[in-house]
Design a protein around this motif. Structure first.
Motif, mmCIF file in Angstrom:
data_model
loop_
_atom_site.group_PDB
_atom_site.id
_atom_site.type_symbol
_atom_site.label_atom_id
_atom_site.label_comp_id
_atom_site.label_asym_id
_atom_site.label_seq_id
_atom_site.Cartn_x
_atom_site.Cartn_y
_atom_site.Cartn_z
ATOM 1 N N LEU A 74 32.787 38.610 37.254
ATOM 2 C CA LEU A 74 33.303 38.659 38.616
ATOM 3 C C LEU A 74 32.195 38.347 39.617
ATOM 4 C CD1 LEU A 74 35.548 39.190 40.628
ATOM 5 C CD2 LEU A 74 35.081 41.642 40.447
ATOM 6 N N VAL A 75 30.988 38.831 39.351
ATOM 7 C CA VAL A 75 29.842 38.516 40.215
ATOM 8 C C VAL A 75 29.601 37.013 40.265
ATOM 9 C CG1 VAL A 75 27.331 38.733 40.434
ATOM 10 C CG2 VAL A 75 28.713 40.751 39.935
ATOM 11 N N ASP A 76 29.634 36.375 39.118
ATOM 12 C CA ASP A 76 29.423 34.928 39.061
ATOM 13 C C ASP A 76 30.527 34.175 39.793
ATOM 14 O OD1 ASP A 76 28.147 32.439 37.802
ATOM 15 O OD2 ASP A 76 30.189 32.322 37.021
ATOM 16 N N ARG A 108 41.636 37.138 34.328
ATOM 17 C CA ARG A 108 40.950 38.317 33.788
ATOM 18 C C ARG A 108 41.917 39.351 33.225
ATOM 19 N NH1 ARG A 108 35.791 39.542 35.280
ATOM 20 N NH2 ARG A 108 36.045 41.126 33.660
ATOM 21 N N GLY A 109 43.224 39.100 33.333
ATOM 22 C CA GLY A 109 44.189 40.042 32.798
ATOM 23 C C GLY A 109 44.627 41.100 33.777
ATOM 24 N N GLY A 110 44.333 40.901 35.084
ATOM 25 C CA GLY A 110 44.777 41.838 36.102
ATOM 26 C C GLY A 110 46.182 41.503 36.586
ATOM 27 N N ARG A 111 46.690 42.331 37.484
ATOM 28 C CA ARG A 111 48.023 42.117 38.067
ATOM 29 C C ARG A 111 47.866 41.830 39.557
ATOM 30 N NH1 ARG A 111 52.410 44.263 35.137
ATOM 31 N NH2 ARG A 111 51.953 43.975 32.921
ATOM 32 N N VAL A 112 48.389 40.709 40.003
ATOM 33 C CA VAL A 112 48.365 40.370 41.423
ATOM 34 C C VAL A 112 49.399 41.219 42.150
ATOM 35 C CG1 VAL A 112 48.755 38.562 43.135
ATOM 36 C CG2 VAL A 112 47.568 38.024 40.988
ATOM 37 N N GLN A 113 48.968 41.905 43.185
ATOM 38 C CA GLN A 113 49.857 42.718 44.011
ATOM 39 C C GLN A 113 49.634 42.330 45.471
ATOM 40 O OE1 GLN A 113 49.133 46.848 43.077
ATOM 41 N NE2 GLN A 113 50.267 46.741 41.145
ATOM 42 N N LEU A 114 50.553 41.544 46.008
ATOM 43 C CA LEU A 114 50.446 41.115 47.396
ATOM 44 C C LEU A 114 50.823 42.261 48.325
ATOM 45 C CD1 LEU A 114 51.954 37.523 47.163
ATOM 46 C CD2 LEU A 114 49.557 38.212 47.075
ATOM 47 N N GLN A 115 50.119 42.320 49.458
ATOM 48 C CA GLN A 115 50.320 43.417 50.398
ATOM 49 C C GLN A 115 50.877 42.886 51.717
ATOM 50 O OE1 GLN A 115 46.521 45.414 50.657
ATOM 51 N NE2 GLN A 115 46.193 45.267 48.447
ATOM 52 N N THR A 116 51.221 43.788 52.596
ATOM 53 C CA THR A 116 51.791 43.422 53.892
ATOM 54 C C THR A 116 50.735 42.787 54.783
ATOM 55 O OG1 THR A 116 53.345 45.261 53.739
ATOM 56 C CG2 THR A 116 53.022 44.278 55.910
ATOM 57 N N LEU A 142 30.648 46.104 44.375
ATOM 58 C CA LEU A 142 31.476 46.863 43.438
ATOM 59 C C LEU A 142 31.437 46.241 42.043
ATOM 60 C CD1 LEU A 142 33.531 49.154 42.996
ATOM 61 C CD2 LEU A 142 35.328 47.539 43.631
ATOM 62 N N ALA A 143 31.475 44.927 41.985
ATOM 63 C CA ALA A 143 31.391 44.249 40.687
ATOM 64 C C ALA A 143 30.053 44.527 40.009
ATOM 65 C CB ALA A 143 31.598 42.748 40.866
ATOM 66 N N ASN A 144 28.971 44.574 40.794
ATOM 67 C CA ASN A 144 27.658 44.901 40.231
ATOM 68 C C ASN A 144 27.625 46.333 39.709
ATOM 69 O OD1 ASN A 144 25.771 42.728 40.247
ATOM 70 N ND2 ASN A 144 25.790 42.750 42.484
ATOM 71 N N LYS A 171 36.637 44.280 29.676
ATOM 72 C CA LYS A 171 35.592 44.810 30.565
ATOM 73 C C LYS A 171 35.909 44.517 32.032
ATOM 74 C CE LYS A 171 31.979 44.457 27.041
ATOM 75 N NZ LYS A 171 32.021 45.903 26.754
ATOM 76 N N TYR A 172 37.172 44.719 32.406
ATOM 77 C CA TYR A 172 37.635 44.493 33.774
ATOM 78 C C TYR A 172 38.198 45.810 34.288
ATOM 79 C CZ TYR A 172 39.832 42.000 37.681
ATOM 80 O OH TYR A 172 40.199 41.550 38.933
ATOM 81 N N SER A 173 37.466 46.446 35.190
ATOM 82 C CA SER A 173 37.825 47.794 35.625
ATOM 83 C C SER A 173 39.006 47.771 36.587
ATOM 84 C CB SER A 173 36.614 48.458 36.300
ATOM 85 O OG SER A 173 36.321 47.818 37.528
ATOM 86 N N ASP A 174 39.679 48.913 36.672
ATOM 87 C CA ASP A 174 40.788 49.058 37.620
ATOM 88 C C ASP A 174 40.300 48.957 39.060
ATOM 89 O OD1 ASP A 174 42.493 49.407 35.484
ATOM 90 O OD2 ASP A 174 42.417 51.606 35.566
ATOM 91 N N GLN A 175 39.079 49.421 39.328
ATOM 92 C CA GLN A 175 38.513 49.344 40.677
ATOM 93 C C GLN A 175 38.347 47.894 41.123
ATOM 94 O OE1 GLN A 175 34.958 51.831 40.033
ATOM 95 N NE2 GLN A 175 35.699 53.158 41.669
#
Length: 261
Positions: free
Chosen positions: A212-214, A155-163, A203-205, A90-94
């Motif tokens: 994520l809200v917690d 949460r099973g996401g992928r960390v993507q560091l940006q510039t 967005l989490a709500n 239950k972890y959205s791409d957004q």
């Protein structure tokens, strides 16, 4: 017929008496399991109740365990590919993308604070209290980014560091002075960071991501309000003291941890 019935009753009572210890007329019998006091009249009932309970327990033990239908459905959605996360639920791409963007915000704020530390640590500026404050602020913001990275992986996401953008290296201002100018910039950064966190919270709500809200509420939002209040008071104090000796005195208080705010 009456005599026959009486003899059968006596025989039944005699059989029950064999199942319990011998009783004297003056000593009551106590159930050793529940501590319930029995008299001679209800001993037979207690034995029957215990036997019935043992029978029910045996029936429970004889039942074979089978997974619930909900568990069977959940097993079908667990990924089997080696590159897919098993922890993601239950972890959205957004939310994943927004959290990566917030990690970038935290690192950029840390980068700016580190530039401020380098400026006030110069020999021709020599405001060690402000240098200490901005160095600690830089470390704190970097720790926030690392906490978010850890949560992203959890949460099973992928960390993507940006510039990251290159920050300013000069903070002097003819009208305000360097201390007030840098502190007002820090206040603006904290307010902007707080706005980004609130957007992520909204967005989490919207995605019903209660976890994520917690995480945001318990780890960041309260501290963000406190930091904004503290830096606001620093700005107010620096506006009062001007650009001369008052700045040096404020700096010494920061260095020694004696600032009233």
């Amino acid at each position: 017929m009456l005599l026959g019935s009486s003899s059968s009753i006596y025989a039944s009572l005699s059989d029950r008496a064999k199942l319990v210890p011998s009783l004297s007329s003056s000593a009551p019998f106590f159930n050793s399991v529940k501590g319930v006091r029995f008299s001679r009249r209800n001993v037979g009932y207690g034995v029957v109740a215990m036997a019935s309970k043992e029978a029910k327990n045996q029936q429970v033990l004889d039942i074979a365990f089978e997974p619930f239908e909900e568990v069977k459905k959940e097993l079908l959605v667990i990924p089997t590919l080696p590159h897919a996360s098993l922890a993601r639920q239950k972890y959205s791409d957004q939310c994943e993308a927004a959290l990566n963007a917030q990690i970038n915000v935290e690192y950029n704020v840390s980068y700016v604070y580190h530039a401020m530390y380098a400026y006030f640590d110069r020999d021709n500026v020599a405001l060690k209290g402000l240098a200490k404050f901005f160095k600690e602020s830089s470390v704190e913001e970097r720790q926030h980014a690392e906490m978010m990275m850890e949560y992203q992986n959890k949460r099973g996401g992928r960390v993507q560091l940006q510039t990251m953008l290159m920050p300013f290296s000069e903070f002097d201002d003819e009208e305000k002075g360097d201390a007030l100018h840098a502190m007002e910039l820090a206040l603006s950064l904290e307010r902007l960071n707080n706005e980004k966190l609130l957007n992520l919270h909204s967005l989490a709500n919207e995605n019903n991501d209660v976890q994520l809200v917690d995480f945001l509420e318990s780890t960041f939002l309260v501290g963000q309000v406190e930091d904004i209040k503290k830096i606001s008071e620093y700005v107010a104090q620096l506006r009062r003291v001007g650009k001369g000796h008052g700045v040096w005195h404020f700096d010494q208080m920061l260095l020694n941890g004696d600032v009233a705010a």
